[in-house]
Design a protein around this motif. Structure first.
Motif, PDB file in Angstrom:
ATOM      1  N   TRP A   1      45.457  35.453  37.404  1.00  0.00           N
ATOM      2  CA  TRP A   1      44.870  36.655  37.677  1.00  0.00           C
ATOM      3  C   TRP A   1      43.968  36.819  36.908  1.00  0.00           C
ATOM      4  O   TRP A   1      44.605  37.158  35.627  1.00  0.00           O
ATOM      5  CB  TRP A   1      45.433  37.372  38.817  1.00  0.00           C
ATOM      6  CG  TRP A   1      46.147  38.678  38.800  1.00  0.00           C
ATOM      7  CD1 TRP A   1      45.838  39.443  38.097  1.00  0.00           C
ATOM      8  CD2 TRP A   1      47.790  37.948  38.787  1.00  0.00           C
ATOM      9  NE1 TRP A   1      47.054  40.076  37.744  1.00  0.00           N
ATOM     10  CE2 TRP A   1      48.002  39.219  38.559  1.00  0.00           C
ATOM     11  CE3 TRP A   1      47.969  37.164  38.935  1.00  0.00           C
ATOM     12  CZ2 TRP A   1      49.328  39.428  37.971  1.00  0.00           C
ATOM     13  CZ3 TRP A   1      49.993  37.496  38.852  1.00  0.00           C
ATOM     14  CH2 TRP A   1      50.438  38.957  38.705  1.00  0.00           C
ATOM     15  N   TRP A   2      42.369  37.315  37.057  1.00  0.00           N
ATOM     16  CA  TRP A   2      42.125  38.030  35.633  1.00  0.00           C
ATOM     17  C   TRP A   2      42.214  39.117  36.376  1.00  0.00           C
ATOM     18  O   TRP A   2      42.352  40.163  37.080  1.00  0.00           O
ATOM     19  CB  TRP A   2      40.304  38.168  36.403  1.00  0.00           C
ATOM     20  CG  TRP A   2      39.874  36.225  35.974  1.00  0.00           C
ATOM     21  CD1 TRP A   2      39.850  35.306  36.268  1.00  0.00           C
ATOM     22  CD2 TRP A   2      39.612  35.494  34.635  1.00  0.00           C
ATOM     23  NE1 TRP A   2      39.331  34.160  35.620  1.00  0.00           N
ATOM     24  CE2 TRP A   2      39.058  34.837  34.454  1.00  0.00           C
ATOM     25  CE3 TRP A   2      39.642  36.721  33.410  1.00  0.00           C
ATOM     26  CZ2 TRP A   2      39.086  33.464  33.555  1.00  0.00           C
ATOM     27  CZ3 TRP A   2      39.417  35.621  32.347  1.00  0.00           C
ATOM     28  CH2 TRP A   2      39.061  34.773  32.332  1.00  0.00           C
TER      29      TRP A   2
ATOM     30  N   ASP B   1      40.121  37.563  43.341  1.00  0.00           N
ATOM     31  CA  ASP B   1      39.281  36.387  44.592  1.00  0.00           C
ATOM     32  C   ASP B   1      38.496  35.567  43.092  1.00  0.00           C
ATOM     33  O   ASP B   1      37.597  34.271  43.563  1.00  0.00           O
ATOM     34  CB  ASP B   1      37.829  37.315  44.761  1.00  0.00           C
ATOM     35  CG  ASP B   1      37.485  38.545  43.238  1.00  0.00           C
ATOM     36  OD1 ASP B   1      38.551  39.118  42.736  1.00  0.00           O
ATOM     37  OD2 ASP B   1      36.284  38.374  43.542  1.00  0.00           O
ATOM     38  N   LEU B   2      38.433  35.618  42.115  1.00  0.00           N
ATOM     39  CA  LEU B   2      38.309  34.654  41.225  1.00  0.00           C
ATOM     40  C   LEU B   2      38.638  33.462  40.093  1.00  0.00           C
ATOM     41  O   LEU B   2      39.722  34.054  40.564  1.00  0.00           O
ATOM     42  CB  LEU B   2      37.805  35.581  39.819  1.00  0.00           C
ATOM     43  CG  LEU B   2      36.289  36.648  39.995  1.00  0.00           C
ATOM     44  CD1 LEU B   2      36.795  37.191  38.259  1.00  0.00           C
ATOM     45  CD2 LEU B   2      35.073  37.040  40.104  1.00  0.00           C
TER      46      LEU B   2
END
Length: 358
Positions: free
Chosen positions: A186-187, A196-197
């Motif tokens: 995850w970012w 969410d990205l």
């Protein structure tokens, strides 16, 4: 979890091998077992596995899991993504597992961030177990790119337990142990996770493995004094040397063979057979350093490696940097090396050394 234990994997492409004793991989066509005729190359696949070329090193690098794009790769290593936007799901980024090169494969150490997890019976007719190790790695773009976000990647590796060693880490053998997996990614924006990205494809890499003395079946050359003189003067190092130890050693510039320069009188005595043996070396682009320059250069090398996500042990970092810059040896001035006396050279291959005979 036993599915991991009974499967075998191609050392070239990472694909599952069929049951029994297959001779070739049905995915890439490469032989499963070494050639019966004993052919060898400078880069044995049994050690490195499938390899790609990335922009941060001259040598090929081993892909050990995740997305595999062969034989070349458009994967972006840490620090080498320059676009302002984030890599999209069609892009590929390269993340390095913290591994140390050993004979026949790699090792992952608890001290380098690996954590021991679950265990499973190997189901291979022995009492061995498979142990799962995990580690977190951070991918990052060039300064100011990708909105200055970082990609946190959780990597999982399965390896056979070696008695007495799982407390320190594990040995990872490409082709024998399963390819590593991306458990999650995850970012991260600042300190906040951004689940969410969408994330890009992730190619798990072993650190660059530079070919040095023990990696190639070479021997020291033997020449007459005249032949050795002509041979050495084709390069940039023209002195006479003695070799205290012919075995590969850990030197200030990584793996190599140190040779110590001999004075003209010492060379005359050795050529006359009064004492010891005399050697010449052939180096076309040696790194030449005195003590202050070497101290400054080591700091620069570590910083450049860190900027590219290559937080390897110091020896591996130095080998990577010297190879990237095209150096084929090192020449240290007096007091810049630990061997005492005058100047010292470090040969990276035995074929760079010639014993003077006759």
């Amino acid at each position: 979890m036993n599915a991991h234990a009974i499967r075998r994997f191609c050392a070239f492409c990472g694909a599952d091998l069929p049951p029994g004793n297959p001779r070739f991989c049905i995915e890439c066509g490469q032989p499963v077992e070494p050639s019966p005729h004993g052919e060898s190359t400078d880069h044995p696949h049994a050690v490195t596995g499938p390899t790609v070329r990335l922009a941060n090193a001259r040598t090929e690098q081993a892909v050990i899991g995740g997305t595999v794009k062969l034989p070349s790769s458009g994967a972006a290593p840490p620090g080498l993504w320059f676009a302002p936007e984030l890599p999209d799901p069609d892009a590929i980024v390269a993340v390095y597992a913290p591994l140390r090169a050993i004979v026949g494969g790699w090792s992952g150490l608890i001290a380098h961030g690996w954590k021991k997890g679950s265990e499973a019976w190997a189901a291979d007719g022995t009492n061995r177990t498979l142990v799962r190790f995990t580690v977190e790695r951070m991918w990052f773009a060039a300064p100011g790119a990708a909105h200055s976000m970082r990609l946190l990647v959780q990597i999982s590796a399965w390896a056979h337990a070696d008695e007495g060693r799982t407390r320190r880490g594990f040995r990872y053998r490409i082709g024998a142990d399963p390819p590593m997996d991306v458990m999650a990614a995850w970012w991260v924006e600042g300190t906040a996770p951004r689940f969410d990205l969408p994330v890009p494809q992730i190619q798990i890499m072993a650190p660059p493995r530079i070919v040095r003395v023990s990696d190639v079946p070479e021997t020291v050359r033997r020449m007459s004094a005249k032949e050795a003189e002509t041979w050495a003067r084709q390069g940039e190092v023209h002195g006479w040397f003695r070799m205290p130890n012919s075995a590969q050693q850990r030197t200030p510039v990584g793996r190599g063979i140190p040779l110590l320069e001999v004075s003209p009188l010492g060379a005359w005595l050795r050529l006359g057979g009064a004492v010891g043996r005399l050697y010449r070396v052939q180096m076309f682009r040696p790194l030449v350093c005195d003590a202050p320059a070497w101290k400054r250069l080591k700091q620069r090398i570590v910083q450049e490696a860190t900027d590219l996500g290559l937080d390897m042990n110091t020896d591996a970092i130095i080998e990577w940097w010297l190879d990237r810059e095209g150096y084929d040896g090192a020449l240290f001035e007096r007091d810049a090396h630990p061997y005492g006396g005058g100047r010292a050279v470090i040969a990276f291959r035995r074929s760079q050394i010639a014993l003077i005979e006759g």
